[in-house]
Design a protein around this motif. Sequence first.
Motif, PDB file in Angstrom:
ATOM      1  N   LEU A  98       7.584  10.209   7.226  1.00  0.00           N
ATOM      2  CA  LEU A  98       7.825  11.554   6.711  1.00  0.00           C
ATOM      3  C   LEU A  98       8.145  11.576   5.221  1.00  0.00           C
ATOM      4  CD1 LEU A  98      10.045  12.840   9.661  1.00  0.00           C
ATOM      5  CD2 LEU A  98       7.618  13.338   9.275  1.00  0.00           C
ATOM      6  N   LEU A  99       8.386  10.401   4.624  1.00  0.00           N
ATOM      7  CA  LEU A  99       8.808  10.313   3.226  1.00  0.00           C
ATOM      8  C   LEU A  99       7.718  10.855   2.299  1.00  0.00           C
ATOM      9  CD1 LEU A  99      11.438   9.104   1.972  1.00  0.00           C
ATOM     10  CD2 LEU A  99      10.083   7.092   1.401  1.00  0.00           C
ATOM     11  N   GLN A 100       8.138  11.531   1.236  1.00  0.00           N
ATOM     12  CA  GLN A 100       7.216  12.098   0.259  1.00  0.00           C
ATOM     13  C   GLN A 100       7.375  11.396  -1.090  1.00  0.00           C
ATOM     14  OE1 GLN A 100       4.883  14.534   1.102  1.00  0.00           O
ATOM     15  NE2 GLN A 100       5.679  14.039   3.158  1.00  0.00           N
ATOM     16  N   PRO A 101       6.300  11.356  -1.899  1.00  0.00           N
ATOM     17  CA  PRO A 101       6.397  10.757  -3.235  1.00  0.00           C
ATOM     18  C   PRO A 101       7.548  11.369  -4.034  1.00  0.00           C
ATOM     19  CG  PRO A 101       4.111  11.237  -2.692  1.00  0.00           C
ATOM     20  CD  PRO A 101       4.939  11.835  -1.601  1.00  0.00           C
ATOM     21  N   GLY A 102       8.277  10.515  -4.744  1.00  0.00           N
ATOM     22  CA  GLY A 102       9.416  10.954  -5.527  1.00  0.00           C
ATOM     23  C   GLY A 102      10.747  10.715  -4.848  1.00  0.00           C
ATOM     24  N   GLN A 103      10.759  10.490  -3.540  1.00  0.00           N
ATOM     25  CA  GLN A 103      12.011  10.271  -2.804  1.00  0.00           C
ATOM     26  C   GLN A 103      12.348   8.775  -2.779  1.00  0.00           C
ATOM     27  OE1 GLN A 103      10.906  12.197   0.931  1.00  0.00           O
ATOM     28  NE2 GLN A 103      11.838  14.128   0.278  1.00  0.00           N
ATOM     29  N   TYR A 137       0.829  -1.203   0.000  1.00  0.00           N
ATOM     30  CA  TYR A 137       0.000   0.000   0.000  1.00  0.00           C
ATOM     31  C   TYR A 137       0.871   1.265   0.000  1.00  0.00           C
ATOM     32  CZ  TYR A 137      -3.723  -3.223   1.391  1.00  0.00           C
ATOM     33  OH  TYR A 137      -4.620  -4.259   1.440  1.00  0.00           O
ATOM     34  N   PHE A 138       1.927   1.245   0.805  1.00  0.00           N
ATOM     35  CA  PHE A 138       2.798   2.414   0.906  1.00  0.00           C
ATOM     36  C   PHE A 138       3.517   2.672  -0.413  1.00  0.00           C
ATOM     37  CE2 PHE A 138       6.867   4.434   1.905  1.00  0.00           C
ATOM     38  CZ  PHE A 138       6.451   5.512   2.669  1.00  0.00           C
ATOM     39  N   VAL A 139       4.067   1.606  -0.994  1.00  0.00           N
ATOM     40  CA  VAL A 139       4.849   1.767  -2.231  1.00  0.00           C
ATOM     41  C   VAL A 139       3.959   2.188  -3.394  1.00  0.00           C
ATOM     42  CG1 VAL A 139       6.212   0.518  -3.950  1.00  0.00           C
ATOM     43  CG2 VAL A 139       6.660   0.184  -1.514  1.00  0.00           C
ATOM     44  N   VAL A 140       2.798   1.544  -3.528  1.00  0.00           N
ATOM     45  CA  VAL A 140       1.943   1.789  -4.692  1.00  0.00           C
ATOM     46  C   VAL A 140       1.059   3.017  -4.500  1.00  0.00           C
ATOM     47  CG1 VAL A 140       0.090   0.824  -6.116  1.00  0.00           C
ATOM     48  CG2 VAL A 140       1.971  -0.641  -5.348  1.00  0.00           C
ATOM     49  N   ASN A 141       0.352   3.085  -3.363  1.00  0.00           N
ATOM     50  CA  ASN A 141      -0.640   4.142  -3.195  1.00  0.00           C
ATOM     51  C   ASN A 141      -0.043   5.467  -2.724  1.00  0.00           C
ATOM     52  OD1 ASN A 141      -2.542   1.453  -2.139  1.00  0.00           O
ATOM     53  ND2 ASN A 141      -3.201   2.697  -3.872  1.00  0.00           N
ATOM     54  N   TRP A 142       0.912   5.419  -1.792  1.00  0.00           N
ATOM     55  CA  TRP A 142       1.494   6.674  -1.302  1.00  0.00           C
ATOM     56  C   TRP A 142       2.647   7.153  -2.179  1.00  0.00           C
ATOM     57  CZ3 TRP A 142       0.726  10.948   1.013  1.00  0.00           C
ATOM     58  CH2 TRP A 142       1.788  11.735   1.464  1.00  0.00           C
ATOM     59  N   MET A 143       3.584   6.263  -2.482  1.00  0.00           N
ATOM     60  CA  MET A 143       4.739   6.667  -3.277  1.00  0.00           C
ATOM     61  C   MET A 143       4.423   6.739  -4.769  1.00  0.00           C
ATOM     62  SD  MET A 143       7.106   7.289  -1.083  1.00  0.00           S
ATOM     63  CE  MET A 143       8.564   7.411  -2.115  1.00  0.00           C
ATOM     64  N   GLY A 144       3.345   6.072  -5.224  1.00  0.00           N
ATOM     65  CA  GLY A 144       2.952   6.114  -6.624  1.00  0.00           C
ATOM     66  C   GLY A 144       3.882   5.351  -7.541  1.00  0.00           C
ATOM     67  N   LEU A 145       4.485   4.279  -7.059  1.00  0.00           N
ATOM     68  CA  LEU A 145       5.443   3.497  -7.839  1.00  0.00           C
ATOM     69  C   LEU A 145       4.803   2.236  -8.393  1.00  0.00           C
ATOM     70  CD1 LEU A 145       8.485   3.802  -5.396  1.00  0.00           C
ATOM     71  CD2 LEU A 145       8.116   5.117  -7.495  1.00  0.00           C
ATOM     72  N   GLU A 146       5.492   1.600  -9.344  1.00  0.00           N
ATOM     73  CA  GLU A 146       5.031   0.324  -9.892  1.00  0.00           C
ATOM     74  C   GLU A 146       5.092  -0.757  -8.815  1.00  0.00           C
ATOM     75  OE1 GLU A 146       3.837  -0.230 -12.888  1.00  0.00           O
ATOM     76  OE2 GLU A 146       4.150   1.835 -13.599  1.00  0.00           O
ATOM     77  N   LEU A 192      -3.276   8.807   4.853  1.00  0.00           N
ATOM     78  CA  LEU A 192      -2.735   9.095   6.182  1.00  0.00           C
ATOM     79  C   LEU A 192      -2.688   7.833   7.036  1.00  0.00           C
ATOM     80  CD1 LEU A 192      -1.699  11.192   8.181  1.00  0.00           C
ATOM     81  CD2 LEU A 192      -4.087  11.596   8.882  1.00  0.00           C
ATOM     82  N   ALA A 193      -3.727   6.983   6.921  1.00  0.00           N
ATOM     83  CA  ALA A 193      -3.732   5.723   7.672  1.00  0.00           C
ATOM     84  C   ALA A 193      -2.588   4.820   7.230  1.00  0.00           C
ATOM     85  CB  ALA A 193      -5.074   5.011   7.474  1.00  0.00           C
ATOM     86  N   ILE A 194      -2.318   4.782   5.929  1.00  0.00           N
ATOM     87  CA  ILE A 194      -1.205   3.981   5.417  1.00  0.00           C
ATOM     88  C   ILE A 194       0.114   4.446   6.030  1.00  0.00           C
ATOM     89  CG2 ILE A 194       0.158   3.493   3.344  1.00  0.00           C
ATOM     90  CD1 ILE A 194      -2.523   3.548   1.780  1.00  0.00           C
ATOM     91  N   ARG A 195       0.318   5.752   6.096  1.00  0.00           N
ATOM     92  CA  ARG A 195       1.563   6.289   6.650  1.00  0.00           C
ATOM     93  C   ARG A 195       1.678   6.001   8.149  1.00  0.00           C
ATOM     94  NH1 ARG A 195       1.386  12.283   5.587  1.00  0.00           N
ATOM     95  NH2 ARG A 195       3.556  12.224   6.328  1.00  0.00           N
ATOM     96  N   TRP A 196       0.586   6.090   8.879  1.00  0.00           N
ATOM     97  CA  TRP A 196       0.625   5.776  10.309  1.00  0.00           C
ATOM     98  C   TRP A 196       0.912   4.295  10.538  1.00  0.00           C
ATOM     99  CZ3 TRP A 196       0.576   8.369  14.878  1.00  0.00           C
ATOM    100  CH2 TRP A 196       0.384   9.738  14.824  1.00  0.00           C
ATOM    101  N   LEU A 197       0.370   3.447   9.672  1.00  0.00           N
ATOM    102  CA  LEU A 197       0.556   2.000   9.837  1.00  0.00           C
ATOM    103  C   LEU A 197       1.941   1.533   9.396  1.00  0.00           C
ATOM    104  CD1 LEU A 197      -2.959   0.778   8.683  1.00  0.00           C
ATOM    105  CD2 LEU A 197      -1.951   0.418  10.942  1.00  0.00           C
ATOM    106  N   ILE A 198       2.617   2.307   8.565  1.00  0.00           N
ATOM    107  CA  ILE A 198       3.975   1.929   8.157  1.00  0.00           C
ATOM    108  C   ILE A 198       5.003   2.455   9.141  1.00  0.00           C
ATOM    109  CG2 ILE A 198       4.596   3.965   6.775  1.00  0.00           C
ATOM    110  CD1 ILE A 198       5.207   0.369   5.643  1.00  0.00           C
TER     111      ILE A 198
END
Length: 476
Positions: free
Chosen positions: A331-336, A271-280, A429-435
């Motif tokens: 704290l990580l943002q998409p693109g990093q 969820y973090f990689v795909v939905n928050w970071m927007g990666l494959e 936000l829930a994804i980020r709290w859970l990671i």
Amino acid sequence: MVIEPNSQSSFDKTHPMSLSTKFSYGIGEFAGEVTASVLVFFLLFFLTNVAGLSAGLAGTVLLIARAWDAINDPLIGWLSDRTQSRWGRRYPWMVIAAIPLAISFALIWWVPPLSGQALFLYYCGLAFIFHIAFTSVVLPYTTLGAELTEYYNERTSLISYKAGFSVTGSMLGLLIMQGTISVVDDPARQYFIAGSICGAIAALSTYICVFGTYKRFKLLQKKRTEVSRPPTLPIQQQIRIALSNRPFLFVVGIYLCSWLGLQVTASMLPYFVVNWMGLEENHFTQMAITVQGTGLLVMAGWNYLGQRWGKRKVYCTAIPLTLIAQAGLFLLQPGQVVAMYGLAVLAGAGLAVAYLIPWSMLPDVVDLDELETGQRREGIFYGFVVQLQKIAVAIALFMVGRILDAAGLVSANGEDIAADVAQPDSALLAIRWLIGPIPSLVLIGGIIFAWMYPITREFHEEILLKLSERKREQTQ
């Protein structure tokens, strides 16, 4: 009476454990990890998308498997404690159950010419048989750590091999399944072939472990105190005594916190990689391999420090590395992307001790219990811990699902790509709290339990000295 930290019995000085014994014991971990990793990642998808069960029936199969696990872990542990044979208490279970383990695991991935309720009953029956065979191999195997050496530092070294092969086995199972799926076109054949290969590896690794460690086991049993007889108390009373063992409760706390934190983080990675970071989605697999690969690489270093600092100090030093990584992920943002992989390395370096330290503490608890009760009951203690690992997985997945559902996570349908589904801010936000923060709180609990753990190297040497004195008194 306090013994010097570097003291060791004359037996350990003249009979150090060989590298081949440690390697053979470690490779036995493949029986549990190769099969378990494949089940965790692929079984639900297979039952619904390949075998044709409804999601409700597939979930019921998994629920029945978990419920049976909760029963057979302490039961088989208790029975193996009472087993008497020229091969000892553990080896007969492993030798007999290895082939049923391989066959039942392969058949889980076979699609029979059945449908509806008959197909559901088939997979329920296979789950029942598989988990009997799985526990009959994995639980006795795990208890061997307490029966192959009595020395504090040597146990840490032995468990480091187990932990290293645990990570390697998990990665191997995933690679076999993914590799077979990419080579074979027919979905039903894909899973059956991969399941057969993994089952064969599980059986072969069991036999390598048995024949590679048996010589060492027999050598140690010749000098073990005669008081180490099979327990005769009813299982309910043994459970009560085990739960009254204060150091054991601390080990349970360390193990449960470690695996809850690990499983929550692992379940949130896609969820973090795909939905928050927007990666494959392939970045999820690469992140998982980065974490596990780093853990494997640093395992020897933590083992070295554990023999010099002690188990408690190593755990309390390593886990904060994971806490830093989890804070960074929050704290990580998409693109990093580069920073994301750097944090994966840091997380793996810390989580390596979750594989190493609790398992190396448990044999010391068994020795203390023998001193206090006059009985060796590895099966009961290890049965509880193995059971907790399975419960931790179920709890983690249940918690994640409930929180994400409450946060409004939008599921992808069969034609959507998960990355293309727009998620509400509440779900992200829930994804980020859970990671990050939530598993961090659990891991902090593990640090607290580890700091309170009372069996130091010096304390354990005193236990062994008293056990040795008891043996001399009985032989006079």
